[in-house]
Write a protein that holds these residues in place. Structure first.
Motif, short mmCIF file in Angstrom:
data_model
loop_
_atom_site.label_atom_id
_atom_site.label_comp_id
_atom_site.label_asym_id
_atom_site.label_seq_id
_atom_site.Cartn_x
_atom_site.Cartn_y
_atom_site.Cartn_z
N ILE A 135 0.92 -1.13 0.06
CA ILE A 135 -0.11 -0.03 -0.11
C ILE A 135 0.93 1.33 0.16
CG2 ILE A 135 -1.46 1.30 1.19
CD1 ILE A 135 -3.03 -1.05 2.15
N ALA A 136 0.59 2.25 -0.59
CA ALA A 136 1.24 3.38 -1.01
C ALA A 136 1.07 4.28 0.24
CB ALA A 136 0.96 4.02 -2.29
N GLY A 137 2.22 4.36 1.16
CA GLY A 137 1.91 5.26 2.38
C GLY A 137 2.24 6.79 1.77
N ALA A 138 2.33 7.65 3.21
CA ALA A 138 2.80 9.05 3.01
C ALA A 138 4.03 9.29 2.08
CB ALA A 138 2.58 9.63 4.28
N THR A 141 6.24 6.43 0.61
CA THR A 141 6.66 5.25 1.07
C THR A 141 5.77 4.10 0.45
OG1 THR A 141 5.33 5.87 2.99
CG2 THR A 141 7.77 6.51 3.19
N ILE A 143 4.26 0.52 1.84
CA ILE A 143 4.05 -0.12 3.28
C ILE A 143 4.07 -1.46 2.99
CG2 ILE A 143 2.71 -0.14 5.56
CD1 ILE A 143 4.04 2.54 4.98
N ILE A 145 2.32 -5.15 3.47
CA ILE A 145 1.00 -5.83 4.34
C ILE A 145 1.14 -7.28 3.92
CG2 ILE A 145 -1.40 -5.74 4.58
CD1 ILE A 145 0.03 -2.80 5.17
N GLY B 125 -2.56 7.27 4.39
CA GLY B 125 -1.27 6.74 4.06
C GLY B 125 -0.42 7.27 5.35
N ASP B 126 -0.67 8.52 5.78
CA ASP B 126 0.01 8.80 7.27
C ASP B 126 -0.26 8.03 8.19
OD1 ASP B 126 0.97 11.32 5.80
OD2 ASP B 126 -0.98 12.11 6.36
N LEU B 128 -1.00 4.70 8.22
CA LEU B 128 -0.62 3.53 8.09
C LEU B 128 0.91 3.37 8.28
CD1 LEU B 128 -1.59 0.74 6.98
CD2 LEU B 128 -1.12 1.49 4.72
N ARG B 129 1.55 4.54 7.93
CA ARG B 129 3.15 4.74 7.95
C ARG B 129 3.35 4.63 9.45
NH1 ARG B 129 5.54 8.47 9.71
NH2 ARG B 129 4.00 9.94 9.20
#
Lengths: 227, 191
Positions: A135-138, A141, A143, A145, B125-126, B128-129
């Motif tokens: 999953i594309a993070g902020a 990044t 992530i 899973i 996204g924040d 999850l990170r």
């Protein structure tokens, strides 16, 4: 009470570990959970000692070679009591205190990381048999899973929310983790050879109808349901 | 909400972080604990209380003017860590995990995740990170799992406890997966 796969493992390629992963999946879905079984105590003991021996080879300080291993039997109430005993044991946490460290140290020793595993995966939802996805993070990044490819037994959700039902759900959650660690071990080994995988004998214990309860680093009980 | 209220809320949040850290480090040698506890408190800048409003609440009486929340809590924690902080941390963990109906381990992860989300507006996204980092810090070999599909996207969290997060137009939500694919809402992730 058995599990059923929602996919055909033959449709998936797990790299060098493909054959091993398919075998682990087969072992998992063949476990008939919480049923009376004519357990051969000697065979079950040997399986657990094999797990202990293999774990000892990797993390001897957490897994002594020699352990006190007892057998016990009883009904669902007795099983639930054993679950309660290990759940309330604050001095020893088998899964989080020992097995996860074993898995972690083995992966590190093999130089394996999920970050490298997902490096070339595009972000997106997994297929049922994909062990992990991204999953594309902020801030760009990625992530990793994990996707559990080991299904829970179909009858688990239907168990009543009584003492045994709660105990069964607790036990399956932990055993499920063993299946995931077993799979991860093979990815880290990048091999189809299962002989050195300490989590496989644990799965075989469940399959044989012998349910391990670890009471401390060097004490365990193998429980079976009365015939 | 006036400045003192904001300060009190921040103080409570950082104080919990200090207690969580003390609880986690309680098995370490004393010399390590003090230093590591202070390091735990180093984070994003928190508001300083300015001369002006007088503290209205009894727990604010010891706040020194011009002292940051982190400095205040670190000073208190250094003095008290081996006397009352660790037992108190365990009590707070029990109370708060009982209130949320999640385990102390999950609560530590949730609080660590929240501590990393200091911006007013965060997206999934924040979150999850931050959750990914908190799980890795709290659990050896900690991992995030896909727990199912919710209305606004995937639910991601612990496969052991079923506690996880999911995106929502009102903000990222904390949930627990129940048998049969249902979810129990535990509240918003961000306070």
């Amino acid at each position: 009470m058995k599990s059923e796969l929602a996919f055909d493992p033959n449709d998936y390629d797990y790299g060098a570990a493909t054959h091993a992963i398919r075998s682990i999946l087969t072992e998992w879905i063949e476990i008939d959970w919480f049923e009376s079984a004519d357990v051969n105590a000697s065979d079950a003991t040997e399986l657990f000692r094999n797990y202990q021996r293999l774990a000892h080879m990797h993390v001897p300080e957490l897994f002594p070679r020699d352990i006190e291993l007892r057998t016990a039997s009883g009904d669902r109430t007795a099983f639930a009591s054993w679950c309660e005993r290990v759940r309330t044991n604050t001095s020893w946490d088998w899964r989080f205190g020992a097995l996860k460290k074993l898995s972690h140290e083995h992966a590190a020793a093999c130089g394996w990381s999920i970050d490298a595993e997902i490096e070339h995966l595009p972000p997106g939802p997994p297929r049922p048999g994909d062990p992990f996805f991204v999953i594309a993070g902020a801030n760009g990044t990625r992530i990793p899973i994990w996707n559990s490819i080991f299904p829970h037994p179909g009858g688990l959700d239907a168990l009543p929310r009584d003492h045994f039902g709660e105990a069964a759900r607790f036990y399956i959650r932990d055993a499920h983790n063993d299946a995931l660690e077993c799979m991860k071990w093979q990815f880290a080994e990048s091999s189809a050879e299962l002989n050195g995988n300490p989590f496989l004998p644990l799965l075989l214990c469940y399959g044989a109808g012998a349910y391990p309860f670890s009471l401390g680093p060097a004490t365990a009980v193998l429980f079976r349901f009365d015939v | 909400m006036d400045e003192v209220d904001v300060y009190a809320r921040e103080l409570d949040r950082v104080r919990l972080r200090a207690m969580l850290a003390a609880e986690r480090l309680s098995a370490a040698p004393q010399s390590d604990v003090i230093g590591r506890l202070a390091a735990e408190l180093v984070g994003p800048a928190l508001p300083r209380i300015h001369p002006g409003p007088q503290p209205r609440h009894h727990h604010e009486q010891s706040i020194r003017r011009g002292e940051s929340v982190q400095e205040e809590v670190a000073r208190q924690a250094h003095d008290r860590v081996f006397i009352s902080l660790v037992p108190r941390a365990r009590q707070v963990l029990r109370e708060r995990s009982s209130a949320l109906a999640i385990s102390p381990r999950d609560l530590r992860i949730v609080e660590q995740t929240r501590a990393k989300l200091v911006d007013a507006r965060i997206d999934f996204g924040d979150a999850l990170r931050a959750l990914h980092e908190a799980v890795a810090e709290e659990i050896v070999d900690g991992r995030l799992f896909f727990l199912g599909h919710a209305q606004h996207g995937p639910m991601i969290g612990s496969i052991v406890s079923g506690v996880g997060i999911v995106d929502h137009p009102a903000g990222v939500q904390l949930l627990r997966a129940k048998p049969g694919g249902a979810f129990t809402l535990l509240g918003k992730l961000q306070r």
